[in-house]
Design a protein around this motif. Structure first.
Motif, PDB file in Angstrom:
ATOM      1  N   LEU A  42       0.830  -1.211   0.000  1.00  0.00           N
ATOM      2  CA  LEU A  42       0.000   0.000   0.000  1.00  0.00           C
ATOM      3  C   LEU A  42       0.864   1.262   0.000  1.00  0.00           C
ATOM      4  CD1 LEU A  42      -2.797  -1.075   2.528  1.00  0.00           C
ATOM      5  CD2 LEU A  42      -3.025  -0.772   0.047  1.00  0.00           C
ATOM      6  N   HIS A 100       0.369   4.127  -2.755  1.00  0.00           N
ATOM      7  CA  HIS A 100      -0.099   5.445  -2.314  1.00  0.00           C
ATOM      8  C   HIS A 100       0.946   6.547  -2.449  1.00  0.00           C
ATOM      9  CE1 HIS A 100      -3.551   3.818   0.466  1.00  0.00           C
ATOM     10  NE2 HIS A 100      -3.639   3.392  -0.781  1.00  0.00           N
ATOM     11  N   PRO A 122      -1.537   8.572  -7.198  1.00  0.00           N
ATOM     12  CA  PRO A 122      -1.636   7.388  -6.344  1.00  0.00           C
ATOM     13  C   PRO A 122      -2.628   6.362  -6.899  1.00  0.00           C
ATOM     14  CG  PRO A 122      -1.734   9.391  -5.033  1.00  0.00           C
ATOM     15  CD  PRO A 122      -1.833   9.819  -6.456  1.00  0.00           C
ATOM     16  N   THR A 131      -5.168   3.209  -5.788  1.00  0.00           N
ATOM     17  CA  THR A 131      -5.855   2.682  -4.615  1.00  0.00           C
ATOM     18  C   THR A 131      -6.542   1.361  -4.951  1.00  0.00           C
ATOM     19  OG1 THR A 131      -7.831   3.996  -5.141  1.00  0.00           O
ATOM     20  CG2 THR A 131      -6.241   4.956  -3.601  1.00  0.00           C
ATOM     21  N   SER A 145      -9.819  -0.841  -4.763  1.00  0.00           N
ATOM     22  CA  SER A 145     -11.240  -0.498  -4.652  1.00  0.00           C
ATOM     23  C   SER A 145     -11.921  -1.233  -3.505  1.00  0.00           C
ATOM     24  CB  SER A 145     -11.957  -0.805  -5.974  1.00  0.00           C
ATOM     25  OG  SER A 145     -11.797  -2.168  -6.320  1.00  0.00           O
ATOM     26  N   ASP A 198      -6.731  -6.541  -7.178  1.00  0.00           N
ATOM     27  CA  ASP A 198      -7.893  -5.642  -7.213  1.00  0.00           C
ATOM     28  C   ASP A 198      -8.861  -6.105  -8.299  1.00  0.00           C
ATOM     29  OD1 ASP A 198      -9.618  -3.633  -6.697  1.00  0.00           O
ATOM     30  OD2 ASP A 198      -8.322  -1.984  -7.305  1.00  0.00           O
ATOM     31  N   ASP A 230     -10.128   8.275  -1.522  1.00  0.00           N
ATOM     32  CA  ASP A 230      -9.925   6.839  -1.707  1.00  0.00           C
ATOM     33  C   ASP A 230      -8.721   6.339  -0.910  1.00  0.00           C
ATOM     34  OD1 ASP A 230     -12.087   6.702  -3.335  1.00  0.00           O
ATOM     35  OD2 ASP A 230     -10.972   6.679  -5.217  1.00  0.00           O
ATOM     36  N   VAL A 231      -7.671   7.144  -0.837  1.00  0.00           N
ATOM     37  CA  VAL A 231      -6.497   6.775  -0.034  1.00  0.00           C
ATOM     38  C   VAL A 231      -6.892   6.651   1.434  1.00  0.00           C
ATOM     39  CG1 VAL A 231      -4.275   7.623   0.825  1.00  0.00           C
ATOM     40  CG2 VAL A 231      -4.781   7.718  -1.616  1.00  0.00           C
ATOM     41  N   ASN A 267      -8.787   3.464   1.956  1.00  0.00           N
ATOM     42  CA  ASN A 267      -7.863   2.336   2.017  1.00  0.00           C
ATOM     43  C   ASN A 267      -7.233   2.224   3.401  1.00  0.00           C
ATOM     44  OD1 ASN A 267      -6.274   1.779  -1.275  1.00  0.00           O
ATOM     45  ND2 ASN A 267      -8.320   1.391  -0.519  1.00  0.00           N
ATOM     46  N   THR A 268      -6.905   3.367   3.997  1.00  0.00           N
ATOM     47  CA  THR A 268      -6.298   3.370   5.321  1.00  0.00           C
ATOM     48  C   THR A 268      -7.265   2.798   6.363  1.00  0.00           C
ATOM     49  OG1 THR A 268      -5.014   5.337   4.706  1.00  0.00           O
ATOM     50  CG2 THR A 268      -5.145   4.804   7.050  1.00  0.00           C
TER      51      THR A 268
END
Length: 660
Positions: free
Chosen positions: A477, A481, A487, A489, A491, A510, A547-548, A551-552
Motif C-alpha cells: 500500500l 499510495h 496514487p 488505490t 477499490s 484488485d 480513496d487513499v 484504504n487506510t
C-alpha cells in the motif's frame, strides 16, 4: 452531363461566398459558435451546471466562462476552471481564431490533447492542468508564437517533450510536472567554449528549451525524464527537476533505479516497434485532361472569391448572432461522440490471444470468482506460470470507444506497477470476434488470506507469519499510495483481496476494480449518469485523496481481522470495530483481541499493531496518517527475524519451522 453539374456547384459556391461577402462579421462569429457547439457535444457531464445558460441564451458572448472581444464579433477567452466537466477536448477548438485564453484546469477532461490547438496563433494562456489527459504533447503547440503560459501539470501525458516548444519565443512559464513524460529535456548550447570565454553564442547553436530567452518559471518534476539537465536551465530551483531519472547532481529525490530501468525498456521496445512499421503508399487514379483543366479553372475562381471575402472580413463591424447552442449532458449510445483511441498506448504490454487463454483456463471452466460484470478464471500457461484471468462481461454493443479508452488506460496504469507484494499484470487480451476484453495477472497459488483465516487450518498462520503478512500488505500500500503518481488505490481492500504465495508472502489484487467498467442497468450503461464509469476512472485529486483515506480505514479493519481471526461483519458478532473498540482503548486488555488459537504472541508486536489499527480507524479521515508513517511504525516496531522469535520462547522451534 458532368459540365452542367460542375457549373451548378460553381453557382452554389458563388452564392455561399456572396453570403460571406455581405455578412463578414456574422460569418466570423458563426464559426466560433460552431466550435463552441462541438465543445459542448464532447462533454458528457456538467454536474455543477456551468454550461446551463449556453442553451438558454441566444448570445454566445453572454455564456458562462466565455469572453468576447470589445466589438462582440469573436470569442477571445474560455475560462471554465474548477467546473467538474467530464468529456473530451473537441478538435474544433482550433477554429477559434481569436482565442487568447483557454483555461480548463481542475476538470475531468480525458483523451488526448488535439493537435488543432496549435492553430490558435493568438493564444497566450493554455491551462489544461489537473485533468486526465493522455498521450503525447502535440508538437504543433510549438507554433503558438504568442503563448506566454503553458500549464499541463498533473495529467497522464506520455512520450518525449517536443523540441518544438523551443519555438515559443514569448513563453514565460511552463509547467509539465506530475505526468509520465520520458526522454531527455530537449535543449543544448553546443558552443560551451564560447560561453566560457564570455563571447555571444550563435543562435543557430542553441536548440530546444534553451531558445526560450524569456522563460522565468519551469517545472519538470515527477516525470520519468532521462539524461542530463540542460545547462541553460540550471538557474531554476532544484525542486523543478525532482522525481525524475536524471544522471547528474542537480536533481534531488530521484526515482528508483528500478522505475527508471522499466521506463527505458518500454521506450526501447516502442522505438523498435516504430522502426519496424512501414507506410503504405496509394496511387492516385488518372483523370481525363478536360476534367483536370475544368478543375483548375473552378479552383482559381474559388480562390479569387475567397480572397475578396477575406479582405472584406478584416474590416471592423459590430454585429451579433442569434444562434442557439444545444446542450446535452447525458448523451445516449447512439449519439455518443466518437472518440479516437491511441492504439500505441499498449505497445509495450504483452498481448495474449483468446485461444491461448481458453486453453490455459481449460475452456474457461475453472472459475474462481464472478460478479454481474466480470468473471475470474484460474489457469496455467503452456510452459509458463499459473495465471488469474479477469474477463469483462460485455458485448460490442455495450462497449463504446470511451470505455475502450478507459480499458486501455487501466491496462497501461497496471502495467507500470511493479512490487513484490502486488500481483503483477502479465498482459491483456483484446479481440472482437468473439468480443473479449481480459486481463492476465500472476496467480498466487496458496489461496486468499480470507480462506486461511476462516476456513483453513489456523495453525498454519502463526503469529510470526501474521506479522510478516501485515508488513507485506502495508509495504504494498505504501508503494501504491506514495511512490506512484497519481496514487493507485485498491477499490475493495479486504482479506479476499490478499492472495498468499507458497511461503505465505501477501500479494494485493484488485479484481473488484473491473466491476466498475461495465456497470449496466435496465436503461443502458451507467457511465451516462453520475456514479458510473466516469466517476470510477476520472477522479479529481480530492477523490483520489478520499480513496487513499478509505484504504487506510480498510487496512485497520483488515489488521483486526488478521490478529483476531474474526469476520469483519457477522450476524452474531456484529461489526468487528465495535467489538474491538473497548479493548483498543485499554492497553492492559489488548490481549483480548488476539485469536485464542495463537501461540508465542509477542506483547511488543501486539502493542505496535494495535496502535496502527487505532490510527487507521480514526473517525476523522483527515487524521489518518499516510501509509509511509504506518509502514514505518510496523517495520520499526515489529521484529520478524529468526532470533526474535527464539528469544520470546524457548519452545518456539515449531513456530520457527512453520514460519520460515
Amino acid at each position: 452531363m458532368k459540365v452542367p453539374t460542375i457549373l451548378l456547384l460553381l453557382l452554389l459556391l458563388a452564392v455561399e461566398l456572396e453570403f460571406l461577402f455581405l455578412n463578414p462579421c456574422e460569418s466570423a462569429l458563426q464559426e466560433d459558435v460552431s466550435a463552441l457547439r462541438a465543445f459542448t457535444q464532447a462533454i458528457s457531464e456538467d454536474p455543477m451546471a456551468k454550461l446551463s445558460d449556453w442553451s438558454s441564451s441566444r448570445d454566445p458572448c453572454s455564456f458562462s466562462g466565455i469572453k468576447c472581444s470589445d466589438s462582440k464579433n469573436s470569442v477571445i477567452s474560455i475560462n471554465l476552471s474548477n467546473s467538474s466537466l467530464k468529456g473530451f477536448l473537441a478538435p474544433e477548438l482550433g477554429s477559434l481564431n481569436s482565442l487568447q485564453e483557454l483555461i480548463l484546469d481542475n476538470n475531468l477532461f480525458y483523451g488526448t490533447i488535439p493537435k488543432q490547438i496549435g492553430i490558435l496563433k493568438s493564444l497566450w494562456v493554455l491551462d489544461l492542468s489537473v485533468n486526465h489527459l493522455l498521450g503525447p504533447i502535440p508538437s504543433e503547440i510549438g507554433g503558438l508564437s504568442s503563448l506566454k503560459i503553458i500549464n499541463l501539470h498533473f495529467n497522464g501525458l506520455t512520450g518525449a517533450i517536443p523540441p518544438e516548444l523551443g519555438n515559443l519565443a514569448n513563453l514565460v512559464e511552463i509547467y509539465l510536472d506530475r505526468n509520465k513524460l520520458n526522454g531527455p529535456i530537449p535543449g543544448s548550447r553546443s558552443s560551451n567554449s564560447l560561453m566560457d570565454l564570455g563571447m555571444p553564442i550563435p543562435h543557430s547553436n542553441i536548440t530546444g528549451i534553451c531558445k526560450l530567452t524569456k522563460l522565468k518559471v519551469a517545472d519538470f518534476s515527477y516525470n520519468f525524464l532521462l539524461g542530463r539537465i540542460p545547462t541553460c536551465l540550471e538557474y531554476l530551483p532544484r525542486k523543478s527537476f525532482q522525481g525524475n531519472c536524471f544522471e547528474d547532481n542537480h536533481t534531488i529525490l530521484p526515482r528508483s533505479t528500478q522505475q527508471c530501468a522499466s521506463v527505458n525498456n518500454q521506450e526501447t521496445a516502442k522505438e523498435t516497434f516504430e522502426q519496424s512499421s512501414g507506410r503504405t503508399n496509394h496511387q492516385k487514379l488518372k483523370e481525363p485532361l478536360w476534367l483536370l483543366i475544368l478543375e483548375i479553372v473552378t479552383g482559381g475562381a474559388a480562390v479569387v472569391f475567397l480572397v475578396i471575402c477575406i479582405i472584406r472580413s478584416a474590416k471592423k463591424c459590430k454585429c451579433k448572432t442569434t444562434v442557439v447552442i444545444p446542450w446535452k449532458r447525458t448523451p445516449t449510445i447512439n449519439n455518443q461522440r466518437f472518440v479516437s483511441v491511441d492504439d500505441g498506448m499498449l505497445k509495450t504490454v504483452f498481448r495474449y490471444s483468446r485461444q491461448e487463454l481458453e486453453v490455459a483456463c481449460e475452456d474457461f471452466s475453472n472459475i474462481i470468482g464472478s460478479s454481474p460484470d466480470s468473471r475470474v478464471y484460474k489457469g496455467t500457461v503452456v510452459n509458463g506460470p499459473e495465471i488469474a484471468v479477469i474477463s469483462l462481461s460485455a458485448s460490442i454493443a455495450q462497449w463504446p470507444s470511451c470505455l475502450e479508452l478507459f480499458f486501455q488506460k487501466e491496462v497501461s496504469n497496471l502495467a507500470r506497477i511493479n512490487h513484490e507484494n502486488i500481483s503483477k499484470l502479465l498482459g491483456y487480451c483484446k479481440e472482437n470476434e468473439p468480443f473479449s476484453r481480459m486481463l492476465v495477472f500472476e496467480y498466487a497459488s496458496n489461496g486468499t488470506l480470507h480462506e486461511h483465516l476462516h476456513y483453513g487450518d489456523s495453525g498454519q498462520l502463526s503469529w510470526l507469519r501474521r506479522m510478516k503478512i501485515a508488513i507485506g500488505i502495508v509495504r504494498g500500500l505504501r508503494y501504491l499510495h506514495t511512490e506512484l503518481q497519481p496514487p493507485f488505490t485498491i477499490s475493495e481492500l479486504n482479506s479476499n483481496a490478499i492472495y498468499l504465495t507458497e511461503d505465505f508472502s501477501p500479494k494485493l489484487v484488485d479484481f473488484e476494480r473491473w466491476n466498475t467498467i461495465v456497470s449496466r442497468s435496465d436503461n443502458g450503461l451507467s457511465y451516462l449518469t453520475n456514479g458510473g464509469v466516469y466517476n470510477s476512472f476520472l477522479q479529481s485529486s480530492d477523490t483520489i485523496n478520499l480513496d487513499v483515506q478509505c484504504n487506510t480505514f480498510d487496512l485497520g479493519v483488515l489488521l483486526l481481522e488478521l490478529i483476531s481471526g474474526r469476520q469483519p461483519h457477522s450476524k452474531d458478532g456484529g461489526c468487528i470495530i465495535n467489538w474491538a473498540m473497548e479493548y483498543l482503548q485499554q492497553p492492559d486488555k489488548l490481549n483480548m483481541l488476539v485469536d485464542s488459537d495463537l501461540k508465542n504472541v509477542k506483547s511488543d508486536d501486539l502493542f505496535v499493531i494495535c496502535g496502527v489499527i487505532s490510527l487507521c480507524i480514526d473517525p476523522e479521515p483527515s487524521k489518518r496518517p499516510s501509509m509511509q508513517i504506518l509502514c514505518g511504525m510496523l517495520e520499526g516496531g515489529i521484529d520478524t527475524s529468526v532470533t526474535s522469535i527464539l528469544k520470546e520462547s524457548s519452545l518456539a522451534w515449531a513456530e520457527l519451522e512453520l514460519s520460515v
